[in-house]
Design a protein around this motif. Sequence first.
Motif, PDB file in Angstrom:
ATOM      1  N   SER A   1      -5.075  10.224  19.230  1.00 34.12           N
ATOM      2  CA  SER A   1      -4.445  10.614  17.879  1.00 34.12           C
ATOM      3  C   SER A   1      -3.211  11.612  18.409  1.00 34.12           C
ATOM      4  N   LYS A   2      -3.216  12.447  19.276  1.00 32.79           N
ATOM      5  CA  LYS A   2      -1.924  12.965  19.900  1.00 32.79           C
ATOM      6  C   LYS A   2      -1.010  12.210  20.314  1.00 32.79           C
ATOM      7  N   ILE A   3      -1.023  11.119  21.091  1.00 30.25           N
ATOM      8  CA  ILE A   3      -0.194  10.097  21.153  1.00 30.25           C
ATOM      9  C   ILE A   3       0.514   9.388  20.262  1.00 30.25           C
ATOM     10  N   ASP A   4      -0.480   9.073  19.054  1.00 29.99           N
ATOM     11  CA  ASP A   4       0.350   8.702  17.974  1.00 29.99           C
ATOM     12  C   ASP A   4       1.124   9.534  17.069  1.00 29.99           C
ATOM     13  N   GLU A   5       1.013  10.654  17.484  1.00 28.19           N
ATOM     14  CA  GLU A   5       1.994  11.692  16.990  1.00 28.19           C
ATOM     15  C   GLU A   5       3.373  12.020  17.627  1.00 28.19           C
ATOM     16  N   VAL A   6       3.446  11.476  18.736  1.00 29.67           N
ATOM     17  CA  VAL A   6       4.727  11.613  19.434  1.00 29.67           C
ATOM     18  C   VAL A   6       5.987  11.056  19.024  1.00 29.67           C
ATOM     19  N   ASN A   7       6.986  11.794  18.744  1.00 31.49           N
ATOM     20  CA  ASN A   7       8.250  11.485  18.373  1.00 31.49           C
ATOM     21  C   ASN A   7       8.631  10.665  19.731  1.00 31.49           C
ATOM     22  N   TRP A   8       8.910   9.395  19.816  1.00 31.60           N
ATOM     23  CA  TRP A   8       9.103   8.794  21.127  1.00 31.60           C
ATOM     24  C   TRP A   8      10.642   8.802  21.334  1.00 31.60           C
ATOM     25  N   ASN A   9      11.351   9.073  20.215  1.00 32.12           N
ATOM     26  CA  ASN A   9      12.966   9.347  20.324  1.00 32.12           C
ATOM     27  C   ASN A   9      13.149  10.456  20.786  1.00 32.12           C
ATOM     28  N   LYS A  10      12.190  11.545  21.136  1.00 32.03           N
ATOM     29  CA  LYS A  10      12.620  12.571  21.789  1.00 32.03           C
ATOM     30  C   LYS A  10      12.364  12.784  23.295  1.00 32.03           C
ATOM     31  N   VAL A  11      11.742  11.510  23.831  1.00 34.48           N
ATOM     32  CA  VAL A  11      11.051  11.623  25.021  1.00 34.48           C
ATOM     33  C   VAL A  11      12.197  11.117  25.797  1.00 34.48           C
ATOM     34  N   SER A  12      12.545  11.753  27.181  1.00 35.90           N
ATOM     35  CA  SER A  12      13.661  11.239  27.967  1.00 35.90           C
ATOM     36  C   SER A  12      13.402   9.790  28.639  1.00 35.90           C
TER      37      SER A  12
END
Length: 112
Positions: free
Chosen positions: A86-97
């Motif tokens: 659930s937490k992974i689903d909420e990640v904004n992947w555009n903000k991950v380096s």
Amino acid sequence: MTNREEKQAWLDGLQVGDKVYIRTRHTKSITAIENITKTRRISTKNGHRFNADGSQYGRGSSWDFADIDPVTDEILLEFKMRKIISKIDEVNWNKVSFGNLTKIAEILDLKV
């Protein structure tokens, strides 16, 4: 539980505050025992009630049932995995380096 006698022994040993696993037709939850009457009727914090033998109190039909069982390591792992997913689903992947995305891709054995 492997047999009826073992489940009854577990039910007989329940105390207020003990964690239990509740499974209904649509949900699975871990909750605590809120109250146990003198006749061993069990109430949980999420509103389910069970007779001393573990059957649902006031059970209306097979469409509206709840089962009570012990919280096993397997059940705890399932709930922990759901929480992580659930937490992974909420990640904004555009903000991950890019570096971290590359590490994640390696961990997941993704071919990119």
